[in-house]
Design a protein around this motif. Structure first.
Motif, PDB file in Angstrom:
ATOM      1  N   ALA A 418       0.964  -1.266   0.014  1.00 31.34           N
ATOM      2  CA  ALA A 418       0.002  -0.011   0.070  1.00 31.34           C
ATOM      3  C   ALA A 418       0.847   1.267   0.007  1.00 31.34           C
ATOM      4  O   ALA A 418       0.398   2.408  -0.419  1.00 31.34           O
ATOM      5  CB  ALA A 418      -1.010   0.050   1.204  1.00 31.34           C
ATOM      6  N   ALA A 419       2.004   1.197   0.424  1.00 30.12           N
ATOM      7  CA  ALA A 419       2.999   2.450   0.554  1.00 30.12           C
ATOM      8  C   ALA A 419       3.560   2.765  -0.791  1.00 30.12           C
ATOM      9  O   ALA A 419       4.576   3.467  -0.890  1.00 30.12           O
ATOM     10  CB  ALA A 419       4.171   2.103   1.605  1.00 30.12           C
ATOM     11  N   THR A 420       3.473   1.661  -1.594  1.00 32.56           N
ATOM     12  CA  THR A 420       3.955   1.824  -3.143  1.00 32.56           C
ATOM     13  C   THR A 420       3.143   2.567  -3.939  1.00 32.56           C
ATOM     14  O   THR A 420       1.927   2.618  -3.840  1.00 32.56           O
ATOM     15  CB  THR A 420       4.421   0.648  -3.611  1.00 32.56           C
ATOM     16  OG1 THR A 420       3.340  -0.327  -4.016  1.00 32.56           O
ATOM     17  CG2 THR A 420       5.433  -0.387  -2.664  1.00 32.56           C
ATOM     18  N   VAL A 421       3.812   3.022  -5.113  1.00 32.33           N
ATOM     19  CA  VAL A 421       3.057   3.684  -6.209  1.00 32.33           C
ATOM     20  C   VAL A 421       2.036   2.696  -6.890  1.00 32.33           C
ATOM     21  O   VAL A 421       1.023   2.895  -7.349  1.00 32.33           O
ATOM     22  CB  VAL A 421       3.995   4.187  -7.268  1.00 32.33           C
ATOM     23  CG1 VAL A 421       3.316   4.734  -8.600  1.00 32.33           C
ATOM     24  CG2 VAL A 421       4.693   5.423  -6.748  1.00 32.33           C
ATOM     25  N   ASP A 422       2.578   1.400  -7.190  1.00 31.92           N
ATOM     26  CA  ASP A 422       1.645   0.498  -7.729  1.00 31.92           C
ATOM     27  C   ASP A 422       1.627  -0.841  -6.962  1.00 31.92           C
ATOM     28  O   ASP A 422       2.394  -1.759  -7.259  1.00 31.92           O
ATOM     29  CB  ASP A 422       2.183   0.143  -9.468  1.00 31.92           C
ATOM     30  CG  ASP A 422       1.425  -0.938  -9.945  1.00 31.92           C
ATOM     31  OD1 ASP A 422       0.304  -1.299  -9.399  1.00 31.92           O
ATOM     32  OD2 ASP A 422       2.032  -1.229 -10.917  1.00 31.92           O
ATOM     33  N   PRO A 423       0.750  -0.984  -6.061  1.00 30.70           N
ATOM     34  CA  PRO A 423       0.435  -2.239  -5.165  1.00 30.70           C
ATOM     35  C   PRO A 423       0.430  -3.423  -6.080  1.00 30.70           C
ATOM     36  O   PRO A 423       0.436  -4.555  -5.574  1.00 30.70           O
ATOM     37  CB  PRO A 423      -0.723  -1.814  -4.324  1.00 30.70           C
ATOM     38  CG  PRO A 423      -0.854  -0.462  -4.326  1.00 30.70           C
ATOM     39  CD  PRO A 423      -0.419  -0.018  -5.586  1.00 30.70           C
ATOM     40  N   SER A 424      -0.293  -3.296  -7.253  1.00 32.85           N
ATOM     41  CA  SER A 424      -0.407  -4.449  -8.145  1.00 32.85           C
ATOM     42  C   SER A 424       0.915  -5.374  -8.398  1.00 32.85           C
ATOM     43  O   SER A 424       0.736  -6.384  -8.586  1.00 32.85           O
ATOM     44  CB  SER A 424      -1.057  -4.285  -9.346  1.00 32.85           C
ATOM     45  OG  SER A 424      -0.539  -3.445 -10.267  1.00 32.85           O
ATOM     46  N   ARG A 425       1.955  -4.756  -8.482  1.00 35.49           N
ATOM     47  CA  ARG A 425       3.046  -5.585  -8.729  1.00 35.49           C
ATOM     48  C   ARG A 425       3.939  -6.082  -7.785  1.00 35.49           C
ATOM     49  O   ARG A 425       4.983  -6.446  -7.788  1.00 35.49           O
ATOM     50  CB  ARG A 425       4.093  -4.646  -9.618  1.00 35.49           C
ATOM     51  CG  ARG A 425       4.917  -3.284  -8.713  1.00 35.49           C
ATOM     52  CD  ARG A 425       5.604  -2.646  -9.702  1.00 35.49           C
ATOM     53  NE  ARG A 425       6.412  -1.482  -9.057  1.00 35.49           N
ATOM     54  CZ  ARG A 425       7.271  -0.498  -9.621  1.00 35.49           C
ATOM     55  NH1 ARG A 425       7.881  -1.150 -10.875  1.00 35.49           N
ATOM     56  NH2 ARG A 425       7.684   0.184  -8.989  1.00 35.49           N
ATOM     57  N   VAL A 426       3.394  -5.835  -6.141  1.00 39.11           N
ATOM     58  CA  VAL A 426       3.934  -6.351  -5.179  1.00 39.11           C
ATOM     59  C   VAL A 426       3.358  -7.771  -4.826  1.00 39.11           C
ATOM     60  O   VAL A 426       2.289  -8.193  -5.015  1.00 39.11           O
ATOM     61  CB  VAL A 426       3.825  -5.466  -4.050  1.00 39.11           C
ATOM     62  CG1 VAL A 426       4.351  -6.075  -2.665  1.00 39.11           C
ATOM     63  CG2 VAL A 426       4.381  -4.133  -4.314  1.00 39.11           C
ATOM     64  N   VAL A 427       4.283  -8.762  -4.535  1.00 39.07           N
ATOM     65  CA  VAL A 427       4.042 -10.058  -4.298  1.00 39.07           C
ATOM     66  C   VAL A 427       4.891 -10.551  -3.181  1.00 39.07           C
ATOM     67  O   VAL A 427       6.001  -9.910  -2.903  1.00 39.07           O
ATOM     68  CB  VAL A 427       3.900 -10.953  -5.540  1.00 39.07           C
ATOM     69  CG1 VAL A 427       5.679 -11.056  -5.781  1.00 39.07           C
ATOM     70  CG2 VAL A 427       3.511 -12.360  -5.368  1.00 39.07           C
TER      71      VAL A 427
END
Length: 656
Positions: A418-427
């Motif tokens: 949630a703290a990143t620009v694009d949470p969809s690319r975090v795993v």
């Protein structure tokens, strides 16, 4: 000559007066009923025609024969049975050669053993891995292999289930020769042997073996088996090959195979086998294409980070490893190089392979170097602020299509994402230490993880040769949440009257390589202590809480690294420490608990119930997709004995 079809998956053509029989039963040319009947029909065809000199058996694609057809497991047997096919091959009047073009495993190896000649391709392997399913070979493997390679090596191969490559197979006498074109050499062999006396494996006498050598290999296999029945039975049957005639030996083998096939142990190992095939499968994801990964970034080169880097290098990736300073980066490179050297010394990597790995490794203190990475895995200190700030920094460096993976054990990856620009690319990619050795990786499907990011993470883990298990977000994911639940139960029993060594002894007798308190000492008690202190403010005051571990930590007893934990370690050896017993007794007295004795069975039942109850909760919450996933995590990450099937399988057995 035109193709002759003997069954749906067995065809043949005549080559220079020899029938070349090809098994084509994708994906692994398994010995289905259709394959078995096709082979019998091919043998009939050759027997009836005096113009055909003999036959060569080979496999389509990259496999010779991959073993039994798992789709037939648990179903009534269909004629012809494999032992009948194999006996027909061995006793056939005309020469039969195996052109082994790929893996010859299980029943496939047994087919090759019965042939009168075995020509191996350059990249083949031979193996009888039945013990891994709680079985012994059931079509002559225990009786024919020792006749070719001797009792000692047959015990080693069958008792461990390990496979041998072409060169070792020839050196042992399992294969006759290696050829770039095994089919051509096998055809020539049949033409040359036509009309001559044939070398029938079952008629060869087992070569004499030294009792001392047999005893040594037996001890090695049994130590590795840790109470599993199949390896011991395999040893008995291999030794019997030197004492019984072939017919008696085969009858004893078949009876043992059937008995083991119907055992709980074999059912457990088959459950694990099928669970592994299902692992990493996510509904709807099979239609999603993974992103290409060529360069892997690893942030942090401590024990975990360097292990991840080694795994990626050995699997052919380029790796950029980031550290905070140039000095730390140099230290990281040295650590990675030393781990690769150990892999070479263990025979799992060639010296040239190590040099290629090092040529693909870049260690740096410049974060901007991660701009070229397709996937960045962080392996930094398990602190929410540290990890969050790192990912925010990476946002401005890596390409928009790059994936960011967190290796956290207990922190919430959704908060990090949630703290990143694009949470969809975090795993999440939760590796187990040492990461270059341990098979298990929990792949954490975060709230916003894009389907192609999850697909990429799964493909990456599989390319590493590891076992991916998908988990949702919860504290500790699947494994650590269950581990916490059964550690809590173990500590309740401590207060109630059991001692650490009694609980550990029960776990080790059940088949765990190490008991839970010994494991805690090895991992270090301070990690869980820090977590308990973090949770203290939100802990339910009415919930039962055992303070014994806290008292040990306060006394500086942090495990093996400090020489004292739940046990003492004089000279590095684990010994029971009366000081720990005193701490436990003081804690009981403070709560006015009257201790009682615990039997081993009760200890295990309580621990298994704790694991199973937590597993059911994980399934109900949708954190784990299937019971088999939970079993795989506990087997591959926490030492649960595979031949017991995992906690969910074991619970089903006790209720059944």
């Amino acid at each position: 000559m035109a193709e002759i079809r003997f069954s749906e998956s067995v065809s043949a053509r005549l080559e220079g007066g020899v029938l070349l029989v090809t098994i084509d039963n994708a994906p692994v040319n398994a010995l289905s009923a259709d394959v078995r009947s096709g082979l019998m029909a091919a043998l009939d065809h050759v027997a009836e025609r005096s113009t055909i000199a003999g036959l060569v058996i080979t496999g389509a694609g990259n496999t010779f024969i991959g073993g039994a057809d798992i789709r037939e497991f648990g179903k009534p047997p269909v004629d012809p049975l494999l032992p009948e096919v194999i006996e027909r091959i061995e006793t056939f009047d005309k020469p039969v050669a195996a052109a082994v073009n790929g893996p010859a495993l299980g029943g496939g190896c047994e087919v090759a053993l019965a042939c009168h000649g075995r020509i191996a391709g350059e990249k083949v392997s031979f193996g009888l891995p039945e013990v891994k399913l709680g079985l012994v070979p059931g079509a002559g493997g225990t009786q024919r292999l020792p006749r070719l390679i001797g009792t000692v090596m047959a015990i080693d191969l069958i008792g461990t289930g390990r496979a041998v490559k072409a060169a070792e197979a020839v050196a042992l006498g399992l294969a006759d020769s290696i050829a770039a074109d095994p089919v051509a050499v096998a055809l020539a062999f049949v033409q040359e042997q036509a009309g001559k006396p044939l070398r029938r494996t079952g008629m060869i006498a087992v070569p004499p073996a030294h009792a001392k050598a047999v005893g040594a290999v037996e001890a090695k296999v049994l130590a590795k088996a840790r109470g599993q029945a199949a390896p011991a039975e395999a040893i008995r049957l291999v030794k019997a090959a030197g004492e019984l005639d072939l017919k008696q030996g085969l009858a004893e083998e078949r009876a043992t195979f059937r008995r083991l096939r119907d055992s709980v142990e074999s059912a457990a190992l088959r459950h694990v086998f099928f669970a592994e095939r299902a692992a990493g499968k996510v509904e709807g994801l099979d239609k999603v294409s993974p992103r290409p990964i060529a360069i892997v970034g690893v942030v942090g080169t401590g024990l975990m980070g360097s292990g991840i880097a080694v795994s990626a290098l050995i699997s052919g990736y380029r790796v950029v490893a980031l550290e905070q300073t140039e000095e730390a980066a140099a230290g990281g490179r040295a650590r990675i190089a030393e781990t690769l050297d150990k892999t070479v010394r263990a025979g799992r990597l060639t010296a040239d392979g190590r040099d290629e790995c090092l040529a693909r490794l870049q260690t740096t203190a410049e974060a901007v170097e991660l701009a070229k990475a397709d996937l960045v895995i962080e392996a930094v200190f398990d602190d929410l602020q540290v990890k969050t700030e790192l990912f925010q920094k990476l946002d401005g460096i890596v390409a928009p299509g790059a994936i960011l993976a967190t290796n956290t054990s207990y922190l919430d990856p959704d908060t990090i994402a949630a703290a990143t620009v694009d949470p969809s690319r975090v795993v999440g990619l939760h590796f187990f230490s040492p990461a270059n050795v341990m098979r298990l990786v929990e792949v954490v499907d975060c709230a916003k993880t894009a389907p192609d990011v999850l697909a990429t993470a799964l493909a990456f883990v599989k390319r590493l040769g590891k076992l991916p298990v998908v988990t949702g977000v919860t504290e500790g994911f699947i494994g650590n949440r269950i581990f916490s639940a059964y550690r809590r139960e173990a500590e309740f029993m401590l207060e109630d009257g059991a001692l650490p060594q009694e609980i550990d002894a029960a776990l080790e007798a059940y088949g765990f390589p190490m008991g839970i308190f010994a494991v805690n000492d090895m991992a270090g008690l301070e990690i869980a202590w820090a977590r308990r202190k973090r949770q203290a403010a939100t802990r339910d005051p009415a919930a039962r809480y055992v303070e014994i571990a806290d008292r040990l930590c306060e006394a500086g007893r942090l495990g093996r690294k400090s020489g004292r934990g739940w046990y003492a370690y004089p000279d590095g050896e684990r010994t029971v420490d009366p000081d720990v017993t005193a701490v436990i007794e003081t804690a009981r007295a403070a709560k006015r608990i009257t201790p009682r004795a615990f039997k081993s069975d009760e200890i295990m039942n309580r621990l298994l119930n704790a694991m199973c109850d937590e597993g059911k909760a994980l399934l109900a919450e949708g954190i784990a997709a299937r019971p088999g996933d939970i079993d795989l995590v506990m087997i591959n990450g926490y030492g649960f004995p595979a031949h017991k099937g995992g906690p969910m399988f074991a619970a089903g057995q006790s209720k059944g």
